[in-house]
Design an enzyme around this catalytic site. Structure first.
Site, mmCIF file in Angstrom:
data_model
loop_
_atom_site.group_PDB
_atom_site.id
_atom_site.type_symbol
_atom_site.label_atom_id
_atom_site.label_comp_id
_atom_site.label_asym_id
_atom_site.label_seq_id
_atom_site.Cartn_x
_atom_site.Cartn_y
_atom_site.Cartn_z
ATOM 1 N N LYS A 135 0.838 -1.202 0.000
ATOM 2 C CA LYS A 135 0.000 0.000 0.000
ATOM 3 C C LYS A 135 0.874 1.254 0.000
ATOM 4 O O LYS A 135 1.722 1.438 0.875
ATOM 5 C CB LYS A 135 -0.902 -0.012 1.237
ATOM 6 N N ASP A 145 -2.845 10.151 4.002
ATOM 7 C CA ASP A 145 -4.241 9.721 4.113
ATOM 8 C C ASP A 145 -5.014 10.704 4.976
ATOM 9 O O ASP A 145 -4.988 10.623 6.208
ATOM 10 C CB ASP A 145 -4.276 8.305 4.717
ATOM 11 N N LYS A 168 -10.652 12.307 8.352
ATOM 12 C CA LYS A 168 -10.180 11.877 9.662
ATOM 13 C C LYS A 168 -10.215 13.034 10.643
ATOM 14 O O LYS A 168 -10.058 14.184 10.253
ATOM 15 C CB LYS A 168 -8.719 11.407 9.569
ATOM 16 N N ASP A 222 1.584 6.279 5.763
ATOM 17 C CA ASP A 222 0.585 5.325 5.260
ATOM 18 C C ASP A 222 1.031 4.620 3.972
ATOM 19 O O ASP A 222 0.253 3.899 3.364
ATOM 20 C CB ASP A 222 -0.760 6.039 5.056
ATOM 21 N N ASP A 224 -12.285 6.723 3.643
ATOM 22 C CA ASP A 224 -11.106 6.487 4.476
ATOM 23 C C ASP A 224 -10.649 5.025 4.436
ATOM 24 O O ASP A 224 -9.591 4.686 4.958
ATOM 25 C CB ASP A 224 -11.402 6.929 5.913
ATOM 26 N N GLU A 265 -9.416 3.554 1.979
ATOM 27 C CA GLU A 265 -8.833 3.701 0.635
ATOM 28 C C GLU A 265 -7.800 2.629 0.308
ATOM 29 O O GLU A 265 -7.611 2.276 -0.853
ATOM 30 C CB GLU A 265 -8.221 5.094 0.488
ATOM 31 N N ARG A 286 -7.592 -0.608 0.761
ATOM 32 C CA ARG A 286 -8.069 -1.835 0.122
ATOM 33 C C ARG A 286 -8.455 -1.603 -1.340
ATOM 34 O O ARG A 286 -8.396 -2.518 -2.155
ATOM 35 C CB ARG A 286 -9.236 -2.425 0.932
HETATM 36 N N1 BES Z 1 -4.442 4.198 7.069
HETATM 37 C C1 BES Z 1 -5.602 3.854 7.795
HETATM 38 C C2 BES Z 1 -5.361 2.786 8.865
HETATM 39 C C3 BES Z 1 -4.436 3.166 10.004
HETATM 40 C C4 BES Z 1 -4.960 3.609 11.192
HETATM 41 C C5 BES Z 1 -3.079 2.988 9.894
HETATM 42 C C6 BES Z 1 -4.123 3.922 12.245
HETATM 43 C C7 BES Z 1 -2.234 3.308 10.945
HETATM 44 C C8 BES Z 1 -2.764 3.777 12.121
HETATM 45 C C9 BES Z 1 -6.678 3.340 6.857
HETATM 46 O O1 BES Z 1 -6.672 3.869 5.580
HETATM 47 C C10 BES Z 1 -8.003 3.656 7.467
HETATM 48 O O2 BES Z 1 -8.287 4.825 7.593
HETATM 49 N N2 BES Z 1 -8.782 2.639 7.826
HETATM 50 C C11 BES Z 1 -10.042 2.828 8.432
HETATM 51 C C12 BES Z 1 -11.014 1.850 7.802
HETATM 52 C C13 BES Z 1 -12.442 2.089 8.182
HETATM 53 C C14 BES Z 1 -12.931 3.392 7.584
HETATM 54 C C15 BES Z 1 -13.271 0.952 7.683
HETATM 55 C C16 BES Z 1 -9.895 2.584 9.913
HETATM 56 O O3 BES Z 1 -9.154 1.703 10.303
HETATM 57 O O4 BES Z 1 -10.490 3.325 10.691
HETATM 58 ZN ZN ZN Z 2 -4.859 4.602 4.904
HETATM 59 MN MN MN Z 3 -7.775 5.668 5.429
#
Ligand code: BES
Ligand code: ZN
Ligand code: MN
Length: 488
Positions: free
Chosen positions: A251, A256, A263, A274, A333, A335, A337
């Site tokens: 990734k 992000d 966020k 990220d 968010d 993104e 996947r």
């Molecule tokens: N990059 C984040 C995940 C992340 C969170 C990495 C904290 C490192 C530290 C990812 O893109 C994300 O925002 N995931 C969301 C998914 C949700 C919206 C289904 C998450 O984990 O909140």
């Molecule tokens: Zn992310």
């Molecule tokens: Mn995200």
């Protein structure tokens, strides 16, 4: 102001002889009494030494470092805290090179772990207008009397230095702030790193190519940014035909914001890391090629900035991935996947992988589940899962296997598209189940490093900031496929 990249590593070499006039580092093992390594008897005051792994002290010109019970993890800790102590001393006009006196019967695994810890334990990333402080530059490991075992030690040190360089490159890429690091910067950094290694090829595709090829996930995620996405493909053809083909996907979100599903401000700055999965893949390909491993490896890094603007994608959009599968977007968010889905599908359709592994800072849920020192490991194949976990254990990165729960698989279906981006339920697992839809029937592992990709404090060989996590595991994993007939 620029950070000097790549960050210089402490160099570690092995030799048979001590250098005249160079201060020594002596080792101590825990025990009652504490057991001293060569050169310590009669020199070291035992009252000041515990032998605890990583405990350092100074006795006159010599340094003493504890190596605990002498397990590889103890040696890694020892190398790291020794170098941190020597860095601090160098700042105060101390020496910049040392001879480390190892026991005659030291193992190759111990020496490798010590080298790794020493090389990356003093890592420092700072963008500054000031001159960097004076640092320790090199260590010579001297195992007097190791005789014919000496060759094995030299080989262990050589490999450990390669692993350390990969970790350090991963850290450099992920630590670089996102005003500097956009998708084309990351691609250029991959090209630059690969150029130094004979036989490693890099192709960088731009947004026009992505549109022609139908990379709907990457284009949707990158659409809100003024800095367009890229698709990085690194190719290590191996040295022979008929070798197993390992495809690694990372990734590469260079920042992000969350997009329209934005966020909260707290902690958003950390999302400059990220692209740590992508960085691990780039660093692994460099390390694999440097060692000329006889295995075929392709690295894919879909890279985009997930930003907010009038051209950003929306919750409720339906996007078409590479290969034609459609996704109902419910949260911009999630993104990671979406860009991984395009790349996995590209791999399955074009590269005939024998094994497919993706690595991503994918879900906050996984960070909550396993904390910040262990990566989440999902796999459709027990042999592959075992290789990843064992590889990680050998290089000081720990993985915990998570289930691809069968009873949740149906929740990935959407009413208005083929798949649903964010099924309800346990977030790390449902994200993995989404990705699984794009892996065909290729043996596949998914590594969620949202926790261990970053650290907020020093421990073992890790310092605060990006950790470079997973690069070493991927290199070690590739090495397991260099033995004949090992897929099973
Ligand atoms: N990059 C984040 C995940 C992340 C969170 C990495 C904290 C490192 C530290 C990812 O893109 C994300 O925002 N995931 C969301 C998914 C949700 C919206 C289904 C998450 O984990 O909140
Ligand atoms: Zn992310
Ligand atoms: Mn995200």
């Amino acid at each position: 102001m620029r950070a000097p990249l790549p960050t210089p590593l402490v160099t570690v070499e092995v030799a048979d002889t001590l250098r005249r006039g160079v201060p020594a580092v002596l080792v101590a093992f825990t025990g009652d009494p504490v057991r001293l390594g060569p050169g310590g008897e009669g020199v070291v005051d035992l009252d000041d030494v515990s032998g605890k792994a990583g405990a350092t002290s100074r006795q006159g010109r010599a340094w003493v470092v504890g190596v605990g019970d002498g397990e590889p993890g103890d040696w890694r800790k020892a190398g790291a805290s020794l170098v941190r102590a020597l860095h601090a001393d160098a700042e105060k006009a101390g020496g910049t090179t040392f001879d480390v006196r190892l026991p005659e019967d030291v193992t190759a695994a111990a020496v490798a772990a010590f080298t790794l810890g020493a090389a990356v334990g003093g890592y420092r990333f700072k963008v500054s207008g000031e001159e960097p402080p004076k640092r320790v530059k090199s260590l010579r490991l001297v195992a007097a009397g190791a005789g014919s075992a000496g060759a094995g030690l030299a080989e262990a040190v050589r490999k450990a230095n390669t692993l350390a360089a990969a970790t350090s490159l991963g850290r450099d890429l992920a630590n670089t702030p996102s005003n500097v690091k956009d998708p084309s910067w990351l691609a250029a950094a991959a090209v630059k790193a690969a150029r130094a290694v004979p036989g490693l090829r890099v192709d960088v595709r731009d947004e026009k190519w992505l549109a022609e090829q139908g990379f709907g996930g990457v284009l949707a995620v990158g659409g809100g940014s003024s800095r367009p996405p890229r698709f990085i493909e690194l190719t290590w053809p191996g040295t022979d035909s008929g070798l197993p083909h390992l495809v690694l996907v990372g990734k590469g979100i260079t920042f992000d914001t969350g997009g329209i599903s934005i966020k909260p401000a707290d902690g958003m700055h950390l999302m400059r890391t990220d692209m740590s999965g992508g960085a691990a893949v780039i660093a692994a390909l460099v390390g694999i090629a440097q060692q000329s491993l006889p295995v075929r490896v392709t690295g894919l890094v879909p890279t985009a900035e997930n930003h907010v603007s009038g051209s950003a994608y929306r919750p409720g959009d339906v996007i078409t991935h590479y290969g034609g599968t459609t996704t109902e977007v419910t949260n911009t968010d999630a993104e990671g996947r979406l860009v991984l889905a395009d790349a996995l599908s590209y791999a399955v359709r074009n590269l005939r992988p024998d094994v497919l592994v993706d690595v991503a800072t994918l879900t906050g849920a996984m960070k909550v589940t396993l904390g910040v020192r262990t990566g989440g490991l999902f796999a459709t194949d027990d042999d592959l899962a075992g290789r990843v976990a064992d590889s990680g254990a050998r290089v000081g990165e720990s993985w915990w296997r998570m289930p691809l729960l069968e009873e949740l698989a149906e929740d990935v279906r959407s009413d208005i598209a083929d798949v649903r981006q964010c099924p309800p339920g346990p977030g790390g697992i449902t994200a993995a189940l989404f990705l699984k839809e794009f892996t065909g029937d290729v043996p596949w592992a998914h590594l969620d490093i949202a926790g261990p990709a970053r650290a907020d404090k020093v421990y073992d060989e890790v310092v605060a900031g990006a950790t470079g996590f997973a690069a070493r595991t991927l290199i070690e994993l590739a090495e397991t496929y260099t033995q004949p007939n090992t897929i099973g």
